[in-house]
Motif scaffolding. Structure first.
Motif, short mmCIF file in Angstrom:
data_model
loop_
_atom_site.label_atom_id
_atom_site.label_comp_id
_atom_site.label_asym_id
_atom_site.label_seq_id
_atom_site.Cartn_x
_atom_site.Cartn_y
_atom_site.Cartn_z
N GLU A 150 -8.06 -1.48 -6.47
CA GLU A 150 -7.15 -2.65 -6.32
C GLU A 150 -5.85 -2.33 -7.03
N VAL A 151 -5.66 -1.41 -7.58
CA VAL A 151 -4.38 -1.22 -8.33
C VAL A 151 -3.62 0.04 -7.72
N VAL A 152 -2.20 -0.41 -7.73
CA VAL A 152 -1.38 0.88 -7.15
C VAL A 152 -1.27 1.56 -8.11
N LEU A 153 -1.57 3.02 -7.91
CA LEU A 153 -0.94 4.04 -9.12
C LEU A 153 -0.07 4.89 -8.76
N SER B 118 -3.31 3.43 -1.20
CA SER B 118 -4.22 3.10 -2.16
C SER B 118 -5.54 2.86 -1.98
N LEU C 187 -5.07 -5.15 -2.20
CA LEU C 187 -4.67 -4.82 -3.76
C LEU C 187 -4.35 -6.10 -4.51
N GLN C 188 -4.64 -5.55 -5.52
CA GLN C 188 -4.31 -6.80 -6.66
C GLN C 188 -2.90 -6.69 -7.51
N SER C 189 -2.82 -5.43 -8.00
CA SER C 189 -1.45 -5.21 -9.00
C SER C 189 -1.00 -3.63 -9.02
N PHE C 190 -0.06 -3.50 -9.79
CA PHE C 190 0.51 -2.27 -10.06
C PHE C 190 0.06 -1.80 -11.28
N ASP C 191 -0.08 -0.49 -11.44
CA ASP C 191 -0.18 0.22 -12.85
C ASP C 191 1.09 0.26 -13.58
N GLU C 192 1.24 -0.21 -14.87
CA GLU C 192 2.13 -0.39 -15.70
C GLU C 192 3.29 0.66 -15.34
N LYS D 64 5.46 -7.68 -6.45
CA LYS D 64 4.26 -8.57 -6.29
C LYS D 64 4.33 -9.30 -4.86
#
Ligand SMILES: Nc1ncnc2c1ncn2[C@@H]1O[C@H](COP(=O)(O)OP(=O)(O)OP(=O)(O)O)[C@@H](O)[C@H]1O
Ligand SMILES: [Mg+2]
Length: 484
Positions: A406-409, A403, A369-374, A355
């Motif tokens: 907003e989510v890192v895939l 990316s 970017l806000q977050s990471f994919d699980e 984070k």
């Protein structure tokens, strides 16, 4: 703009106003034996306002360096004859430490780690993302400028990055059990004047820990000076550390204050301490015992008040046994030892570190970017991270570049991380825990199949050939051992 190369994924360059090199004219030497790629990178950097020149081999690079000066070197690792690391070594020997960025495929990440240990400034992974290269070049040049303004070299000598600019911005503590122990040790030792030897794998954060100790000490308002002992040449080491007076040797045209004096009241961090020559070790021991230093060519001692922190990823006890490192000095430096855990030993911290590094990447790259994919976090938790926090920060920076939303895939991660994390998660447990012969044999067989498949890049025909079984048997065994 798109960089394309056979077998490589195409990479988009985001036109970012942050990397406008129009006014800077940095001189960049590019070394890559793939002529198309080399020319392409050269052209790209020129368009970004730099004076870039490309050559196809280490020999050519060394010849060119005899005639021209460069601010930065960008070299492929896999070169014919001399590889990138040999080249780095030779260039450092002859030309001082010009910032050197090594380009490797992710499969060679351990090489990148070794290159950093040997003094490379940074690594970028192939397929090359041009924005990442620009960012790395920019960082290298800024650091070099700061370092040069802090370290006055002997005139006429090649510039060296002996004194490194201050690290430690945005120190992350981590909350896992290993991080808590680390934090306790730091807090325990910080307020004292005890010499601390900091050990840990490459990129685990030794320098960050040193700066943290300084920041939490009573000396925090005084200087923190970080010296790379690996970059100290034999002839310059004494002058850099203890200073010299005008005329004391050829080239000493002015008086020079050594770093011991410059760090007055503060902290001196000696990095890669195992690299100090024997004579310097003796002088350093004297400085620590008597709290006095003597400039080269002077008859007077100067009192020094400096706290010494050192770091190494070498086994100093081994060096003592070999006779390369003085035992008395070792004990002086090792009044307290801090072991910085590897990232693998701090799995509980990975999410929080991710984070924080994502926020950092957003700032550096002007992204949101806000977050990471699980799935990404799951891969991260299974990967072995040989380059530790540095590698994690770089992987996230790169993923942020690639990316779009907003989510890192998962797609934004290097394939090697995904593959390795898969295999390390499916590794067979310790053979010694098995109780019957059959299961031991099964575990060994499964391991061998996985190793072979990885070696041949998942080409099942080749793997079957190497394992001396037919394809069908391989498929059956893969099914039996749950290898997907
Ligand atoms: N505690 C931390 N908080 C935030 N970032 C960190 C921390 N520790 C390490 N890093 C990141 O990892 C990078 C490497 O850290 P550092 O230079 O301290 O490692 P090192 O152990 O000295 O590496 P080397 O063995 O290559 O000298 C830093 O530039 C920083 O980005
Ligand atoms: Mg370091």
């Amino acid at each position: 703009l798109v960089f394309r190369r056979p077998g490589w994924q195409a990479i988009c360059i985001f036109a970012s106003p942050r990397y406008d090199f129009e006014t800077m004219k940095h001189r960049v030497l590019v070394i890559d034996d793939d002529p198309t790629f080399c020319r392409m990178l050269e052209g790209f950097l020129q368009r970004k306002g730099m004076e870039a020149e490309g050559v196809f081999s280490g020999e050519e690079a060394l010849n060119l360096l005899q005639k021209k000066t460069f601010d930065i070197i960008l070299s492929d690792y896999r070169l014919p004859e001399k590889d990138g690391i040999d080249l780095l070594d030779e260039i450092r020997e002859e030309h001082g430490s010009i910032p050197f960025i090594i380009m490797t495929s992710y499969a060679d990440i351990r090489i990148a780690v070794r290159a950093m240990k040997l003094g490379a400034f940074d690594y970028v992974t192939k397929p090359v993302n041009p924005d990442e290269i620009l960012l790395s070049i920019n960082n290298a040049i800024t650091q070099q400028q700061t370092a040069n303004s802090q370290s006055a070299d002997v005139p006429g000598k090649k510039p060296t990055m002996v004194v490194k600019p201050n690290p430690g911005n945005g120190y992350l503590e981590g909350q896992g059990p290993m991080s808590k122990i680390l934090q306790e040790h730091i807090e325990l030792v910080a307020p004292t004047n005890i010499s601390v030897l900091i050990q840990g794998e490459s990129g685990s954060g030794k320098e960050y820990v040193a700066k943290r100790i300084h920041d939490l000490s009573k000396r925090s308002s005084r200087p923190f000076i970080s010296i790379d002992c690996g970059a100290l040449s034999k002839e310059l080491a004494a002058s850099e550390l203890f200073g010299h007076i005008k005329g004391s040797f050829t080239g000493a045209i002015t008086d020079k204050t050594g770093q011991f004096e410059a760090a007055k009241g503060g902290t001196l961090f000696l990095d890669e301490i195992g690299n100090l020559s024997y004579e310097i070790q003796i002088q350093l021991l004297r400085a620590l015992q008597e709290r006095k230093v003597r400039k080269i060519g002077s008859n007077h001692d100067v009192e020094v008040d400096v706290r010494i922190l050192t770091a190494t990823n070498e086994d100093l006890i081994e060096a003592v046994k070999r006779g390369d490192f003085r035992e008395d000095l070792y004990h002086r430096l090792n009044e307290f030892r801090i072991l910085v855990p590897s990232l693998k030993q701090r799995p509980e911290d990975i999410a929080a570190f991710c984070k924080a590094f994502l926020q950092l990447a957003n700032q550096e790259l002007d992204k949101h970017l806000q977050s990471f994919d699980e799935e990404v976090l799951d891969i991260f938790s299974k990967y072995t991270w040989p380059g530790n926090l540095r590698e994690l920060r770089n992987v996230i920076r790169r993923a942020a570049l690639l990316s779009k939303g907003e989510v890192v895939l998962k797609e934004a991660l290097p394939a090697e991380i995904i593959e390795e994390s898969y295999f390390s998660a499916n590794k067979v447990g310790d053979v010694s825990s098995a109780t019957d012969l059959k299961s031991v044999a099964g575990k060994t067989e499964r391991d061998l199949i996985i190793q072979t498949l990885t070696k041949v890049n998942f080409n099942k025909s080749k793997a079957a050939q190497l394992l001396k079984i037919d394809r069908k048997t391989l498929y059956n065994k893969m099914k039996q051992y749950n290898i997907e």
